[in-house]
Scaffold this motif. Structure first.
Motif, PDB file in Angstrom:
ATOM      1  N   LYS A   2      -2.764  -7.187   9.539  1.00 41.40           N
ATOM      2  CA  LYS A   2      -2.859  -6.102  10.506  1.00 41.40           C
ATOM      3  C   LYS A   2      -4.307  -5.866  10.916  1.00 41.40           C
ATOM      4  CE  LYS A   2       1.157  -3.705   8.686  1.00 41.40           C
ATOM      5  NZ  LYS A   2       1.672  -2.482   8.116  1.00 41.40           N
ATOM      6  N   ARG A 395       1.443   2.928   8.576  1.00 46.59           N
ATOM      7  CA  ARG A 395       2.738   2.288   8.303  1.00 46.59           C
ATOM      8  C   ARG A 395       2.789   1.664   6.913  1.00 46.59           C
ATOM      9  NH1 ARG A 395       6.800   1.102  11.752  1.00 46.59           N
ATOM     10  NH2 ARG A 395       6.583   1.733  13.929  1.00 46.59           N
ATOM     11  N   ASP A 396       1.648   1.164   6.433  1.00 46.72           N
ATOM     12  CA  ASP A 396       1.632   0.507   5.124  1.00 46.72           C
ATOM     13  C   ASP A 396       1.471   1.487   3.968  1.00 46.72           C
ATOM     14  OD1 ASP A 396      -1.007   1.255   5.261  1.00 46.72           O
ATOM     15  OD2 ASP A 396      -1.833  -0.779   5.230  1.00 46.72           O
ATOM     16  N   GLU A 423       8.278   6.406   3.125  1.00 45.18           N
ATOM     17  CA  GLU A 423       8.345   4.965   3.388  1.00 45.18           C
ATOM     18  C   GLU A 423       9.718   4.390   3.048  1.00 45.18           C
ATOM     19  OE1 GLU A 423       4.673   2.546   2.239  1.00 45.18           O
ATOM     20  OE2 GLU A 423       4.556   4.272   0.882  1.00 45.18           O
TER      21      GLU A 423
END
Length: 453
Positions: A2, A395-396, A423
């Motif tokens: 990313k 997001r991670d 998550e």
């Protein structure tokens, strides 16, 4: 791999803050004073036992005082000076707070004719142990200029929805489902009014607004109807209309994640059973997309702030010790259930984010030393039915240190409904036996009624 810029030295910043506070916390816990009811830190028993979510992550507790803090001068050489110097001794008793009320500077006058007074005023405020009170900058050091923050640029002094801009803003975060909105930012679905009433007022579509680009912050107008706002307020307040003996909701004062939390939160929270709030869950799922199921949502909450109550600076991230249950919080969504006028406080304020900038703004203002830059902080004022959406982590799951925020002191009553999205699948704990699967049928029924499917 990313391609995003992660704010550097996050661990170093927190380590520094932790070390700075350790001496204060150790000293504070050594005295019986801190065992008094008004200053006891910790979780409610039902919350701790249940292992469920809470009001916020790592935060601060800010000391408030209406009297100036003055340094104690014990250098009395004669009786004539005793009276004068006693006047400048500290008159405020240590009340268990950990933070100075003078973090933005003192307005106390100093006098060149009385150097001892000037010295007392200029000295940092001390706690009862003679240690300087930590400030917000000690606990949450200012972000480096290298950490990217991109405000929204408005056109012609008003916001115009730009689908490409929104998509770009969401690329590293959970984001919203843009398929729900047209090219002007209005929702495509048509909500249907309930059949159990005579209110035939046409329902307005949602309106998506990007308030800050990086990190992304959104508001969604008309997310709740006025009737839904009243219904959710009554769910918490009208005890006689609900069977609380069956634990449909649990009322908790100022929940936080850990007993060591130093956030100052003076509100009251009701943890609701999922099946009690199907409208909120259905709308959150619609907004964030099909990938976000109810099983990833933390216990829904309704929060009340009475006049004078607040939630000081804090993050919404989950402590590392609790990441085994669902992972990190990826999204915070709250719905304002009532209006507050601009002079009544209660806004949600982001310390390190800037309010939208108009292209018509005079750039020369940046060079004006009288400009109060604090007024440019991104602040969202409560408006009935409007939702606020932001993202405590990428997001991670990496926490986003740019999302430090607070709920201002409310000068009138304020209520919100809120939910966090994790998550992964999250295991609820409050009230006892609360389970997402018990709400699946109700949520699906609401989705059909609302025109989502």
């Amino acid at each position: 791999m990313k391609s995003r810029t992660t704010p550097p030295s996050t661990q170093d910043r927190r380590t520094t803050a932790t070390l700075f506070l350790t001496s204060h916390l150790l000293l504070a816990t050594a005295t019986p004073f801190h065992q008094s009811r008004s200053h006891r830190l910790g979780l409610p028993a039902c919350f701790a036992a249940g292992g469920g979510g809470g009001g916020g992550g790592f935060g601060t507790k800010k000391k408030t005082s209406t009297s100036p803090k003055k340094h104690n001068n014990n250098n009395n050489n004669n009786n004539n000076n005793n009276t004068k110097k006693n006047k400048i001794k500290s008159k405020s008793k240590y009340n268990g707070g950990l933070f100075s009320d003078d973090i933005l500077g003192s307005s106390n006058p100093s006098s060149s004719s009385h150097p001892e007074i000037a010295a007392a005023v200029d000295a940092p405020p001390l706690d009862r142990f003679g240690l300087p009170l930590p400030t917000i900058d000690d606990v949450f050091p200012p972000l480096s200029p290298d950490i990217p923050r991109v405000p929204v640029q408005m056109k012609r002094s008003r916001y115009e929805f730009d689908r490409d801009e929104v998509a770009e803003a969401m690329k590293h975060h959970l984001g919203v489902d843009l398929n729900v909105f047209d090219d002007r930012g209005y929702s495509l679905h048509v909500e249907r009014p309930r059949d159990d009433g005579d209110d035939d007022t046409p329902l307005k579509p949602w309106k998506l607004n990007l308030l800050h680009k990086d990190p992304p912050v959104f508001s969604i107008e008309n997310f709740f109807t006025p009737r839904e706002c009243e219904s959710y307020k009554s769910l918490a307040l009208d005890d006689d209309k609900h069977d609380f003996s069956q634990h449909s909701a649990v009322k908790i004062a100022s929940p936080t994640f850990a007993a060591s939390s130093i956030s100052k939160r003076t509100s009251t929270t009701w943890f609701c059973r999922y099946e009690m709030v199907p409208t909120l869950l259905a709308k959150v799922q619609r907004l964030l997309g099909a990938e976000v199921g109810v099983e990833r949502m933390e216990e829904p909450q309704i929060v009340r702030y009475r006049t004078g109550e607040e939630f000081s600076w804090h993050y919404d991230e989950i402590p590392s010790s609790q990441l085994s249950n669902g992972g990190q919080r990826q999204a915070t969504l709250l719905v304002y259930l009532n209006d507050l006028e601009e002079d009544r406080g209660g806004a949600t304020v982001f310390r390190d984010l800037t309010a939208p900038i108009s292209s018509c703004d005079d750039d020369d203002d940046d060079d004006d030393p009288t400009t109060d830059r604090r007024q440019r902080r991104l602040a969202i004022r409560p408006s009935t039915g409007t939702a606020l959406l932001f993202f405590p982590s990428y997001r991670d799951g990496t926490p986003d240190v740019r999302t430090l925020h607070k709920g201002e002191v409310a000068l009138s009553p304020k209520m919100i409904a809120q939910v966090w999205v994790h998550e992964r699948d999250y295991r609820a704990g409050v009230p006892e036996g609360n389970r997402q699967e018990d709400a699946v049928e109700e949520v699906e029924r609401e989705r059909r009624r609302l025109g989502f499917c």
